[in-house]
Design an enzyme around this catalytic site. Sequence first.
Site, short mmCIF file in Angstrom:
data_model
loop_
_atom_site.label_atom_id
_atom_site.label_comp_id
_atom_site.label_asym_id
_atom_site.label_seq_id
_atom_site.Cartn_x
_atom_site.Cartn_y
_atom_site.Cartn_z
N LYS A 41 9.71 2.88 13.62
CA LYS A 41 9.71 2.54 15.16
C LYS A 41 9.39 4.09 15.62
O LYS A 41 8.66 4.20 16.87
CB LYS A 41 10.91 2.08 15.67
CG LYS A 41 11.23 0.66 15.13
CD LYS A 41 12.35 -0.03 15.61
CE LYS A 41 12.62 -1.27 15.48
NZ LYS A 41 13.85 -1.97 15.63
N GLY A 61 0.80 -1.37 -0.06
CA GLY A 61 -0.03 -0.01 0.04
C GLY A 61 0.97 1.11 0.06
O GLY A 61 0.11 2.27 0.03
N SER A 68 16.21 -6.77 18.09
CA SER A 68 16.42 -5.24 18.51
C SER A 68 15.79 -5.01 19.92
O SER A 68 15.65 -3.97 20.39
CB SER A 68 15.36 -4.41 17.38
OG SER A 68 14.20 -4.89 17.42
#
Length: 796
Positions: free
Chosen positions: A714, A351, A671
């Site tokens: 993030k 998208g 992470s």
Amino acid sequence: MLALRGISAFPDMLLSFDVERQISIAALDAAMDADRSIFLLAQRDINVDDPEVEDLYIIGTVCFIKQILRMPGGSIRVMVEGKHRARLVRVFSKYPYFDVEIAKIVEVEPARSSDHAEALIRQTHALLRRYAELAPSVSPELLATVMELDNVGYIADYIAQNIYIKHSKKQGILDEPRPLKRIEKLNGILLNEIEILEIELQLRKKTSDRMMKNQREHILREQLKTIQYELGLVGGDDGYSEIDEYREKILKLKAPAEVEEKLLKEVQRLAKQPYSSSEASVIRSYLDTCISLPWNTVTKDRVDVAQTRRILDADHYGLEKVKQRIVEFVAVRQYAPETKGGILCLIGPPGTGKTSIGMSIAKALGRKMARISLGGVHDEAEIRGHRKTYVGAMPGRIITAVAQAGSRNPLLLLDEIDKLGSDYRGDPAAALLEALDPEQNSTFRDHYLELPFDLSDTIFITTANTKSTIPRPLLDRMEVIELTSYTDEEKVQIAKKHLLPKQRKKHGLKSNQLKISDTVIREVISGYTKESGVRTLERELANICRKAVLKFVEEDRKSLTVRSTMLEEFLGPKKYKNEGVRKTDEVGLVRGLAWTSVGGEVLDVEVNVMDGSGKLELTGNLGDVMKESARAGISYIRSRARQLNIDPEFYKKKDIHIHFPEGAVPKDGPSAGITVTLAVISALTGAPVRSDIAMTGEITLRGRILPIGGLKEKTMAALRSGIKTVIIPKENESDLEEIDPLVRNALNFVTTDHIDNILDFALDMKAITPISKDCAKSPAVVPETSGQEENRAILQ
């Protein structure tokens, strides 16, 4: 009694047959030991090996055994002579052979002296002659013998014995004790057989006539070609007109010499083929395909940098890296027109506009475009085509797309290149290596064409959601441009400039009829969508347009301004709610930052420490990499236990449970290492973690913080959640330049290369209570380092 399979014995006839079943051999041996008389009875089903009484007919023939010949292998060849008909009355035993009681059947009508009988005999002669004409298997001796007979019953038996009909029909003749009725039944059988044979003859004749007609046409056509060739005539026949037309089209192509020579040879082959032959059809299809290709047709590029930039900006908001690359390409083409086509790979979440940007690039360059969807393709022949010797062969998708575009330098959009599969039919990704190699694609060979086609001027743009599933050799040939998630502000602008006008037009609305403010669009984005792209946002705007049209129709309204209070009426309750910043600092609860295929998310990590035996529990649907990262953090804490004022024996006395909420969602990656480590330190020391910070980073056994990916997504997730401060690895400091300025200005970034440098910042170390005197001697707070001074400077 002996059971026969597929044959019947008739009175006053000789019959030879082979015997293999033990029960039948035993019956023959018993008959030979007695008076050589045996009762022969046919089976109803020849496939039954061990027949019972119900598997046998009732009427059979008593025969006299004339000769027995024992064959190698245990079988016996028997010759018998029929005596009279008999009916099976009773079976005394079945083993070792059928021992039965029979009743003799006497013919109830005279066999001679009747005009009716004579008429039947003549009819039989006529039918048998016609049957002999149609059935080559009937011998002339049979016809001659029957002509000399005058016994009605014997004639019927003799003919039934010596012609090929089903054994069930023969049994019908045997079952009839009245001679006149018997010959009438035989005549009916002969008449039916004659009708079937005549139909077969007609079918054979039609087939033969068709073959003769085709052969005659072929001979005449060949003769006509020879005559026209000798006279030097041109175009005198459809076939020759076709050949001349093909030659003319090939010469007009102005194709390379190798291609032109090959096609003219194919035309010569076509001239030698019969018009309706399958080989001629294959050659025609091949020539039509080759002639339809744009061997020498090239479109002129639009090499205006300013106009290219305007077109790209009008079609898409953002995507600056992609636009800059295309503008650079146009500038190079303007400066060096001989530059060949390029190969770009647009990688990003669903998208985000990868396919539409490819269409805009073609529009900006003025090139023709063809789209090839590669999702689910797992056959190499789909890319390179089939050999033309196969039935239904056709070119591969690349050559087909070039023919569809109609130029030798189109823009080919290869969609979903990361969804290619492979199986026993080959690897389509390997077939793409030649097409996507600038050093090789000038002589790209499709299996169907078997001719080199120049793809060096073609611009290839591929799209993918991730590069992890793209084979390395294929990825190495492409210039990768990553499309990251849209920020909320970018989504607002895309909705205002592109999505909302598109949906208004689709639903028949004018701009002044339906008004939606930026604030309402932001609420739709935050409350009803959770994605990297804008597809869900477009669906929600379409939903609003539908509701507005319904109000215009039902309430006879002329215009509508959508307000925040109307969203629940239009779209229902909010689907997504941000938790926001917690009001108090908590022990063992840290907020991390995660990347997903639909954008970034804030991910909580919870840790509980309990008395136990040193067990480590990891829950929350975690992957192996994340589990290993958590164990690495525990090992670091053990190595630094005294400096952190933690009991060095905690790994023996305490059970640690690390949990990631939303257990139904799989989670993996390194992470979260810094997040897990801080949560465990907080739970072991009792020091609360600041509630207004979030963090991301991979940790090593020695506490070093390594760089991570997905920083843009993030940080956007952190901003949406109301977090003000984000801790990131120091090596990711250069990535801050790629973050949207709105996000970069709204957040405070703290960089660190070691976890020791952020303990004082993230934890309230003053709340730590010494566990033992030995531990109390160790400093609870790591002395301030230059890294901490730098972090505080960034915060200020």
